[in-house]
Design an enzyme around this catalytic site. Sequence first.
Site, PDB file in Angstrom:
ATOM      1  N   LYS A  22      45.341  36.766  43.148  1.00 37.07           N
ATOM      2  CA  LYS A  22      44.713  35.447  43.196  1.00 37.07           C
ATOM      3  C   LYS A  22      44.046  35.146  41.862  1.00 37.07           C
ATOM      4  CE  LYS A  22      42.776  34.604  47.173  1.00 37.07           C
ATOM      5  NZ  LYS A  22      41.739  34.862  48.185  1.00 37.07           N
ATOM      6  N   ARG A 125      35.679  34.744  46.493  1.00 38.53           N
ATOM      7  CA  ARG A 125      36.978  35.007  47.125  1.00 38.53           C
ATOM      8  C   ARG A 125      37.505  36.403  46.809  1.00 38.53           C
ATOM      9  NH1 ARG A 125      40.585  30.222  44.742  1.00 38.53           N
ATOM     10  NH2 ARG A 125      41.884  30.644  46.586  1.00 38.53           N
ATOM     11  N   GLY A 134      44.907  37.263  54.974  1.00 38.35           N
ATOM     12  CA  GLY A 134      43.974  37.289  56.090  1.00 38.35           C
ATOM     13  C   GLY A 134      43.266  38.615  56.296  1.00 38.35           C
ATOM     14  N   MET A 136      41.262  40.259  54.046  1.00 36.96           N
ATOM     15  CA  MET A 136      39.947  40.378  53.412  1.00 36.96           C
ATOM     16  C   MET A 136      39.238  39.033  53.482  1.00 36.96           C
ATOM     17  SD  MET A 136      40.706  42.939  50.287  1.00 36.96           S
ATOM     18  CE  MET A 136      41.850  41.839  49.518  1.00 36.96           C
ATOM     19  N   ARG A 370      51.185  31.675  44.227  1.00 42.70           N
ATOM     20  CA  ARG A 370      51.850  32.982  44.340  1.00 42.70           C
ATOM     21  C   ARG A 370      53.336  32.753  44.617  1.00 42.70           C
ATOM     22  NH1 ARG A 370      48.212  34.105  49.487  1.00 42.70           N
ATOM     23  NH2 ARG A 370      48.570  32.062  50.346  1.00 42.70           N
ATOM     24  N   HIS A 486      75.954  56.163  70.663  1.00 42.15           N
ATOM     25  CA  HIS A 486      77.361  55.771  70.672  1.00 42.15           C
ATOM     26  C   HIS A 486      77.509  54.252  70.665  1.00 42.15           C
ATOM     27  CE1 HIS A 486      81.077  54.627  72.812  1.00 42.15           C
ATOM     28  NE2 HIS A 486      81.596  55.491  71.972  1.00 42.15           N
ATOM     29  N   SER A 800      89.143  60.421  49.319  1.00 43.10           N
ATOM     30  CA  SER A 800      88.079  59.551  49.812  1.00 43.10           C
ATOM     31  C   SER A 800      87.058  60.412  50.535  1.00 43.10           C
ATOM     32  CB  SER A 800      88.669  58.498  50.760  1.00 43.10           C
ATOM     33  OG  SER A 800      87.646  57.636  51.191  1.00 43.10           O
ATOM     34  N   CYS A 868      84.306  56.480  52.172  1.00 46.91           N
ATOM     35  CA  CYS A 868      84.550  55.652  53.347  1.00 46.91           C
ATOM     36  C   CYS A 868      83.634  55.986  54.510  1.00 46.91           C
ATOM     37  CB  CYS A 868      86.014  55.722  53.771  1.00 46.91           C
ATOM     38  SG  CYS A 868      86.520  57.376  54.261  1.00 46.91           S
ATOM     39  N   TYR A 888      85.303  53.301  44.224  1.00 46.41           N
ATOM     40  CA  TYR A 888      85.000  52.203  45.150  1.00 46.41           C
ATOM     41  C   TYR A 888      84.320  52.754  46.398  1.00 46.41           C
ATOM     42  CZ  TYR A 888      88.875  53.871  47.942  1.00 46.41           C
ATOM     43  OH  TYR A 888      89.678  54.656  48.711  1.00 46.41           O
TER      44      TYR A 888
HETATM   45  P1  ADP Z   1      42.817  33.573  51.413  1.00 49.61           P
HETATM   46  O1  ADP Z   1      43.066  34.742  50.564  1.00 49.61           O
HETATM   47  O2  ADP Z   1      42.569  33.903  52.830  1.00 49.61           O
HETATM   48  O3  ADP Z   1      43.838  32.472  51.210  1.00 49.61           O
HETATM   49  P2  ADP Z   1      41.095  32.073  49.672  1.00 49.61           P
HETATM   50  O4  ADP Z   1      40.145  32.792  48.824  1.00 49.61           O
HETATM   51  O5  ADP Z   1      42.326  31.578  49.007  1.00 49.61           O
HETATM   52  O6  ADP Z   1      41.402  32.966  50.922  1.00 49.61           O
HETATM   53  O7  ADP Z   1      40.283  30.851  50.285  1.00 49.61           O
HETATM   54  C1  ADP Z   1      40.390  30.337  51.582  1.00 49.61           C
HETATM   55  C2  ADP Z   1      40.578  28.820  51.511  1.00 49.61           C
HETATM   56  O8  ADP Z   1      39.497  28.188  50.814  1.00 49.61           O
HETATM   57  C3  ADP Z   1      41.828  28.443  50.761  1.00 49.61           C
HETATM   58  O9  ADP Z   1      42.440  27.372  51.425  1.00 49.61           O
HETATM   59  C4  ADP Z   1      41.317  28.017  49.426  1.00 49.61           C
HETATM   60  O10 ADP Z   1      42.169  27.059  48.836  1.00 49.61           O
HETATM   61  C5  ADP Z   1      39.972  27.414  49.739  1.00 49.61           C
HETATM   62  N1  ADP Z   1      39.072  27.560  48.591  1.00 49.61           N
HETATM   63  C6  ADP Z   1      38.788  28.695  47.950  1.00 49.61           C
HETATM   64  N2  ADP Z   1      37.972  28.467  46.915  1.00 49.61           N
HETATM   65  C7  ADP Z   1      37.733  27.138  46.900  1.00 49.61           C
HETATM   66  C8  ADP Z   1      36.950  26.278  46.041  1.00 49.61           C
HETATM   67  N3  ADP Z   1      36.282  26.754  44.998  1.00 49.61           N
HETATM   68  N4  ADP Z   1      36.957  24.981  46.331  1.00 49.61           N
HETATM   69  C9  ADP Z   1      37.631  24.498  47.387  1.00 49.61           C
HETATM   70  N5  ADP Z   1      38.381  25.242  48.218  1.00 49.61           N
HETATM   71  C10 ADP Z   1      38.415  26.553  47.985  1.00 49.61           C
HETATM   72 MG    MG Z   2      44.379  31.632  49.581  1.00 50.89          MG
END
Ligand code: ADP
Ligand code: MG
Length: 912
Positions: A22, A125, A134, A136, A370, A486, A800, A868, A888
């Site tokens: 990220k 984040r 989801g 962390m 990503r 089988h 073969s 084969c 082959y």
């Molecule tokens: P995840 O890894 O679960 O996607 P994120 O860190 O990307 O978590 O954040 C969760 C949500 O919050 C995402 O939709 C992200 O775009 C939004 N978000 C994160 N940082 C900001 C920010 N500075 N301003 C507005 N939205 C944010």
């Molecule tokens: Mg995200």
Amino acid sequence: MGKYVYSFKEADYRNKKLFGGKGASLIQMSQLGLRVPPGFIITTEACKKFYEPRREEIAELEAALLKNPPPEVRDQVIEKLHKVIDSLELPQEIWREAVEYMKRLEEETGRKFGDPNAPLLVSVRSGAAVSMPGMMDTVLNLGLNDETVKGLAKWSGNEWFAYDAYRRFLQMFGKIVLSIDEKLFSSAWEEIKRKYGAKEDPEVPLEGLKEAVERFKQIILRERGGFPQDPWEQLRLAIKAVFKSWMSPRAIFYRIIEKITPDVADCTAVNVVTMVFGNVGWDSGTGVVFSRDVATGENKLYGEFLPVAQGEDVVAGIRTPMDIEEFRKRFPHLYDELYRGVKLLERVNKDVQDVEFTVEKGVLYFLQARNAKMTALARVKTAVDMAKEGIITREEAILYVKPDHVLQLLYPRIDPKAKAKPVAQGLPASPGAVSGQVVFHPDDAVRWAAEGKRVILARVETKPDDVHGFYAAVGILTSRGGMTSHAAVVARAIGKPAVVGAESVEIHEEEKYLKIGDIVVKEGEWITIDGHTGNVYIGVVPTIEAELIPELEELLSWADQVRRLGVRANADLPDDAAIARKFGAEGIGLLRIERMFRKPERLELLRRIILAESAEERRPYLEKLYKALKEDFKEVFRIMDGLPVIVRLIDPPLHEFLPKPEEVLEQIYQRKMRGEDASELEKLYKRVKALQEANPMLGHRGVRVGVTHPDFYYYLNRAILEAAAELKKAGHNPVVEIMIPQVADAREIVFVKEKSIIPALRDVEKEFGVSLNVKIGTMVETVRAALTIDEIAKHVDFISFGTNDLTQAVFSFSRDDAENKFIPQYLELEILDANPFETLDVKGVGKLVEYAAATAKEVNPSIEVGVCGEHGGDLKSIYFFHKTKVDYVSASPFRVPLARLAAAQAAILQSK
Ligand code: ADP
Ligand code: MG
Ligand code: MG
């Protein structure tokens, strides 16, 4: 002294290990000039430093969790782990650097953290080197308190928005940083929505939001004695919480399952990002967009936008977002900007992008990018399209597509639009989805199919005797057996969808019904099976037909240009040959003659041949049999016109074609009970008994039958050669190669050539007045054949490797027993890295292959070397064969495209 914090502007986006995925994307987007809210990254090194003081204890506890202990023990370990982690403090130097970077952020944004007039708010984040969706935590709107919320209202001129942000912050901070049960917040919020008659969040009026803030504060007071009003304290705790989320049990288990080891991702970074607000009003919102359609691969943006919302709302699915086309209509300028940004990222990152964005008062911000995950169809189409657009090279396109994608595209699939619910699940033994009427006996399958019905054969398990039922059925379902049972092996070999080992399906073969829980399915009722997922459905579920989509065809044509290895198919019958040719096989590497005996009248002839006591007695049956076989050969040769077809002379032990002694005994008994004559049967019983072997797989089979019954081999050769002669006379171009199985000594080959093959060839050439250019070769599937290849190679035009039997012989494992009884445990204990019957054992079997292939070529430079066994269709094995002198591989027809791709990948990877 280390440096632990970097701004988006000064860091190197290629260093994903240090900054996390990220963070790297935020750096990259800022540096590309896309609008990203300013921010900084606390590195994964800082995270490791945070854990350092108690590293050993933590590693021990983690290792204890890895052992998958019983739940009581596990919960104790988790509790201990939490205690240890809770005792950790954020190291001073890291905190000092973070504070310094916050100051820079204040300067850059012109706002101040905790300022009651123009407060700076941030998100904190998580983000590791690989995406762990989801797993962390992230906290948004950090920096709000009773004073700054007023400043936010003033700054935005929108009090509703400020309190909306505040209630969101309290809930997230409460849950993630203070570990308060989220339900307390969400049920309070639901009550408030009800109270104000709001169906959706944006309909809650300002008073409602203020009420929510009060109630949330009370919850926090009650549960944790309040929350820090000081934004700096909030920040410190949030950073710690994000670091801690790396060690949350769900994150640990996710890493185990996904095999994310420290060399792949070690600890999480923390991204501190200036907040931008999608919830300020109807000119604001948040969305996710893909640079291409990740379902179909079509080159158009694909995604969703939700107005008056913050990031987590889209994922949580609390309101229905608008699709990106609607967004385009409403905000054409924003759409254009988004499109340009996303396409720029696609070009730089050379892959389809998955991008998070937010619009604040009509201004677009990029928040994360990503590489996108997508369907097999989209993967193939986008790889080819991107290569044509010059975004990636053709070689890169070839490497992008995984063999599994190719397999998925070749079989009919359950139509996801049907939204059907499976009633049971077994192992996905042979891919493809089909519907049919259930039958419980192979003979019924044949009968029903003859009436034009589509049937699925359901058995507890299957035996070689059931194979005629396989051909008649459109699919196979068993309640017992594994991926190499089988039923599974045969189904894959002939390309029939199969679900095996569906244990919750009770199959009553005699009574002709099956039962899944309370559901009873009687003979003739419809079910659907999906051999790709292992799912079983009641009734007819719509499926989508498979074809070589044009993009796959194009990709494979590129693959054909770079690969060294040839690709042929294992095909026994005309239908298989046709599929093989359609999928691009350059010939047949293995045609198992015995599969042609699977018709009742032929089986009967074969039985008489086997039971006959002298060559004279055998001859009339042999004459009849070979004429029947000839017709099948002609069809296969015609389909493969111009391409080589290797026909293997009969291989399995003969008694496989005979009834079992017990069965005969039973019949004798029945007859005698009825007072009838049983002398014929008694003779049969004696013969069958005499033919029994202690170790049939090592017994009287393959070339050994050819040596003891040269007349039998002679007639098999006649069938093959007459078919070729007739076609040749009719102007076709059959390319025939004859292969001798199970050879252990060169003299076996000399004998069989002299006594059977050459006489047949001479006779046919004379009778038909044509000259046939036939190659004669041998399987290398005994260890001795491999070791004495220097002698063998002098007597043949090709060899073969039968890697299935060779693997059995090298390991001294009997395949069925091994796979059912101990290989699973061996894999679990890591005594074996892979099932050697699926992936070639490079160290052992591979050494023999390497030696034998190279030696054969030294002795006989024009010799052709193939593989084969089933390994010919396995990715890793193909990578290995590429590096040897093998010319082959030969794979089952449905695996031919996979093999073409894998062979090209091997060539590309090796040249790098
Ligand atoms: P995840 O890894 O679960 O996607 P994120 O860190 O990307 O978590 O954040 C969760 C949500 O919050 C995402 O939709 C992200 O775009 C939004 N978000 C994160 N940082 C900001 C920010 N500075 N301003 C507005 N939205 C944010
Ligand atoms: Mg995200
Ligand atoms: Mg064999």
